[in-house]
Scaffold this active site. Structure first.
Site, PDB file in Angstrom:
ATOM      1  N   THR A 267       0.820  -1.295  -0.612  1.00  9.05           N
ATOM      2  CA  THR A 267       0.158   0.189   0.129  1.00  9.05           C
ATOM      3  C   THR A 267       1.362   1.646   0.330  1.00  9.05           C
ATOM      4  OG1 THR A 267      -1.890  -1.077   1.378  1.00  9.05           O
ATOM      5  CG2 THR A 267      -1.901   1.171   1.312  1.00  9.05           C
ATOM      6  N   GLY A 268       1.778   1.613   0.982  1.00  8.66           N
ATOM      7  CA  GLY A 268       2.961   2.579   1.120  1.00  8.66           C
ATOM      8  C   GLY A 268       2.838   2.972  -0.687  1.00  8.66           C
TER       9      GLY A 268
ATOM     10  N   TRP B   5       3.095   1.245  -3.358  1.00 10.74           N
ATOM     11  CA  TRP B   5       2.286   2.002  -4.632  1.00 10.74           C
ATOM     12  C   TRP B   5       1.753   3.976  -4.578  1.00 10.74           C
ATOM     13  CZ3 TRP B   5      -2.921   4.922  -4.444  1.00 10.74           C
ATOM     14  CH2 TRP B   5      -3.259   4.830  -5.817  1.00 10.74           C
ATOM     15  N   HIS B   6       1.703   4.350  -3.601  1.00 11.24           N
ATOM     16  CA  HIS B   6       1.943   5.458  -3.734  1.00 11.24           C
ATOM     17  C   HIS B   6       2.801   6.158  -3.727  1.00 11.24           C
ATOM     18  CE1 HIS B   6      -1.808   5.093  -1.210  1.00 11.24           C
ATOM     19  NE2 HIS B   6      -2.393   5.798  -1.185  1.00 11.24           N
ATOM     20  N   GLY B   7       3.860   5.382  -4.088  1.00 11.26           N
ATOM     21  CA  GLY B   7       5.528   6.662  -4.369  1.00 11.26           C
ATOM     22  C   GLY B   7       6.890   5.292  -4.570  1.00 11.26           C
TER      23      GLY B   7
END
Lengths: 365, 461
Positions: free
Chosen positions: B313-314, B316-318
């Site tokens: 999830t982390g 995916w954000h950058g």
């Protein structure tokens, strides 16, 4: 009720976006934004190259924003909403305080201060042969407005000390204590010529010169909306431009070197007084080099002024004490070439610059 | 192209609406596909071909997966689909991150690829994956019409900033959907509210964040002001985009899932993530967490599952370590809550809200950075590391200047406005609703015409 509400919402939305869209497409392109004092973006050229490079899309975004119908009024709506409803103290970095519009200071920029000081040193080493070199810093009106209104601002004392320590070969003339808020236009960054007579006298005295001090005050019959009026987009009353004349000044012979070769000019350019920026009436605004010859000086002294736009309104006052005054703006000409136009032998030299230019001096050449 | 732009509002949108409602039903998806590709090509003229390739490859793979369903080949085709989609994501989004870390570990200096990230690739890749996985699972039938599949993948309302719409959620709507004044009005209302959230609130809060970054007069309180403003900016920007997407979807007859539900009123971090970016959280739950065994495993495996999902999830954000740390930070809280804190949080009324807001604010200190160095510096600033003063003049100025907006934003991030509206006589709200909406549209347009600060925050996604 809900059914009617839904129909009204849908129809109103459709009418709004379709009609605005039609106006956007059909409206003739504007050329210039008087408020922001800049040319408006035009429809970009459409080609496969501009399309695939993204240039067309970027250009169209700028075009559609700049050419939006009633944009100036909408900018005012935005400014009033931001400062009124949302309570913001500034809009796009501009704020209104004590009846004045002003711009938030940028932080002190040591690199830019070094850059300006190095330019001055280059000029000194290359051209200036005597010690009659003077330096005056014109503080932005924020030096009064910011501390009184709680706006973040430069530490003007520290800034001045910083510049003085970098230019110790010049004699510093302090004009800040003589300035009050009334000495600046309300909608513009500049100082008012009719209110700086004492400052001109003080500088002249420090340079060992004498100027008359008796003037006729003339009022320009054109409302002056200064640079901050347009940028802030807030509804404001215009300023009045007043300019000074006397018998000595009326005999001045002004020569402009805007195109490189000499052309006779006017001390107060009435064409520009009714143009896009009326403040440019003083010595015709952005002028790389000009000379003022004063047949009534009563001496053979010469003065060279290195200046920014603040110098435009004070130079005619200072010129009274000299036979010839050369006014140079190194934002518009290479400082390396000024020897071709100015005579420095035995001349007094004055560097007079605003804090905003010294703190953002990249334009100096 | 951004929804919050003059070009979208007064050129693109009217043209698409006109065209869409002018053509007969069977051609509507084609209009949506072409206009969506044009929308994407406007900002990414080259990468639009990447998207088309992605649609075509997964169109073929979807049919192949269905044809061999229940047989090993089906898994192979799903593997190819995942490899293709994640490979593209890995290449365009993560390649330089891996190279930089490889260079750091080995001391080598492999050249960076320096590829521009195709906007929205993380969103449409996850949408495509949900399609092929669901075809493999037999939850949906493979789409035989490439235009319909293309319209789903490229659908401009949710293309660049979500919500991540699953194929299964819109499968029927892609075939048959209804259009009505009721749906259109709902969509228009939602779109204008989203636009106002983005343009008036989020962008103005963005100005405060920019002022903080540019300031040479930082202090502990200024760091906290920044983090709170940033947290609200991201919420209003992201949820504003989701509102606009959901609203546009409704205008064109679609019902997209909700993406935000007042996350800042949560009483636990677990609840926060059930209310924040719901479409991403549920995607990871259904396509990663549950296939890994979810909760129905031993404690050690459960810890591994949670850490994996939040690492992803982390990430995916950058493509930066601070995003990974940001994800794992939440994993720690989720585990703490699961194993220890849940019962205490339930009892600690009031304190549980403070707990959520405090630790979420810290998470945004990490999230706001462009790398771990900056993240640590932000966290250090928030807790007075170094010789940072407690208070500074610029903090005071910005608090005065943005204070009213911060209060409006804080209240607007709760259900309070809706609650008050529901208490008012319905006749009054009915009368006021339309003028309020159109005033908001005019003010948002005024902000756009002024060329005010209008950042696009999803370039890293």
């Amino acid at each position: 009720m809900n059914k009617i509400k839904n129909i009204i919402t849908t129809v109103l939305f459709a009418v709004l976006i379709f009609s605005v869209s039609a106006v956007c497409i059909l409206k003739p392109q504007g050329e210039y934004s008087p408020g922001e004092r800049r040319a408006l973006a035009k429809m970009p050229e459409l080609s496969s190259e501009t399309l695939f490079s993204g240039e067309f899309a970027d250009g169209f975004e700028a075009y559609s924003t700049d050419q939006f119908p009633m944009r100036e009024k909408l900018r005012t709506v935005k400014a009033l909403f931001a400062t009124g409803a949302l309570g913001k103290l500034d809009n796009n970095g501009l704020f209104a305080s004590q009846g004045h519009l002003s711009k938030l200071d940028t932080p002190q920029n040591e690199d830019m201060m070094d850059y300006a000081a190095n330019k001055f040193l280059e000029i000194k080493n290359k051209f200036l042969k005597n010690d009659n070199i003077y330096f005056a810093i014109v503080p932005d009106k924020n030096f009064i407005l910011a501390p009184q209104g709680g706006y973040p601002g430069l530490d003007y004392d520290a800034f001045t000390e910083g510049m003085k320590s970098r230019t110790q070969y010049m004699k510093y003339i302090d004009v800040a204590p003589m300035l009050s808020l009334d000495d600046y236009y309300k909608t513009d960054s500049h100082w008012r010529q009719e209110n700086i007579v004492d400052i001109a006298g003080h500088i002249a005295k420090e340079m060992g010169s004498d100027i008359l001090g008796e003037y006729t005050i003339n009022t320009l019959e054109n409302p002056f909306y200064g640079v901050y009026a347009g940028q802030s987009a807030l509804p404001v009353k215009p300023d009045e431009i007043k300019y000074l004349t006397n018998d000595v000044m009326s005999e001045f012979k002004v020569t402009y070197y805007g195109s490189g070769s000499p052309e006779p000019g006017e001390m107060y350019d009435m064409e520009k007084a009714f143009g896009k920026d009326p403040y440019e009436m003083f010595l015709s605004g952005s002028m790389p080099l000009l000379t003022i010859e004063n047949p009534n000086a009563g001496n053979e002294k010469e003065l060279v002024i290195f200046r920014d736009s603040f110098g435009s309104s004070i130079a005619p006052l200072l010129a009274q004490g000299y036979k010839k005054t050369t006014v140079i703006d190194i934002r518009y000409m290479q400082s390396a070439f000024i020897g071709n136009f100015a005579e420095f032998e035995n001349a007094d030299t004055l560097f007079i610059y605003s804090t905003s230019l010294l703190n953002n001096s990249a334009a100096m050449k | 192209m951004l929804f919050s732009s003059i070009s979208f509002l007064y050129y693109f949108l009217p043209a698409v609406i006109l065209l869409y409602f002018a053509v007969p039903k069977p051609i509507k998806n084609a209009v949506l596909l072409v206009s969506s590709l044009a929308f994407y090509a406007w900002g990414e003229p080259k990468y639009v071909f990447l998207m088309i390739a992605s649609i075509l490859v997964n169109y073929v793979l979807g049919i192949a997966i269905e044809k061999f369903r229940g047989k090993p080949l089906s898994k192979v085709f799903l593997g190819i689909s995942a490899l293709f989609s994640l490979g593209m994501l890995g290449y365009f989004k993560y390649a330089d991150f891996f190279i930089a870390n490889f260079n750091k570990i080995t001391g080598l200096s492999v050249g960076m690829l320096k590829i521009a990230l195709p906007i929205g690739i993380s969103f449409y890749t996850f949408q495509i994956l949900s399609y092929t996985i669901d075809v493999y699972r037999g939850n949906v039938a493979a789409q035989k019409n490439p235009i319909t599949l293309g319209a789903y993948v490229a659908l401009f309302p949710q293309l660049i900033a979500g919500p991540i719409v699953r194929y299964s959620d819109v499968e029927l709507q892609l075939q048959t959907r209804t259009h009505s004044f009721e749906k259109a009005a709902l969509g228009i209302r939602r779109f204008i509210l989203g636009l106002a959230k983005k343009v008036i609130i989020a962008n103005t809060l963005g100005e405060l964040c920019e002022a903080f970054h540019a300031s040479g007069d930082k202090s502990v309180l200024f760091y906290w002001l920044f983090v709170i403003a940033y947290m609200l900016q991201i919420y209003f920007d992201f949820s504003g985009y989701s509102d606009m997407a959901i609203g546009l979807g409704k205008i064109f007859g679609f019902d997209f899932m909700e993406n935000f539900c007042y996350p800042f009123i949560s009483r636990s971090i677990s609840e926060f993530w059930r209310r924040w970016h719901i479409s991403l959280g549920s995607w990871f739950r259904d396509y990663v967490y549950i296939p890994m065994g979810g909760n129905r495993v031993g404690k050690i495996r459960l810890v591994f599952n949670i850490l994996t999902v939040w690492f992803l999830t982390g990430f995916w954000h950058g493509a930066e370590w601070n995003f990974i740390v940001w994800g794992l930070y939440f994993a720690v809280f989720l585990m703490l809550e699961k194993f220890v804190l849940a019962k205490y949080l339930e009892r600690a009324k009031g304190l549980n809200h403070i707990y959520v807001l405090f630790f979420v604010a810290i998470s945004f200190g990490i999230f706001s950075a462009s790398g771990m160095g900056q993240a640590l510096s932000a966290l250090g600033g928030m807790f007075g590391a170094g010789e940072l003063p407690f208070i500074s003049a610029e903090f005071v100025y910005n608090l005065r200047s943005f204070g009213p907006l911060l209060v409006i934003a804080a209240v607007g991030a709760t259900p309070l406005v809706t609650m008050v509206k529901n208490k008012l006589p319905s006749k009054l709200t009915d009368i006021l609703e339309i003028p309020v909406l159109f005033v908001l549209l005019i003010i948002a347009t005024a902000y756009l015409a002024d060329g005010s600060f209008n950042p696009f925050l999803y370039f890293r996604f």
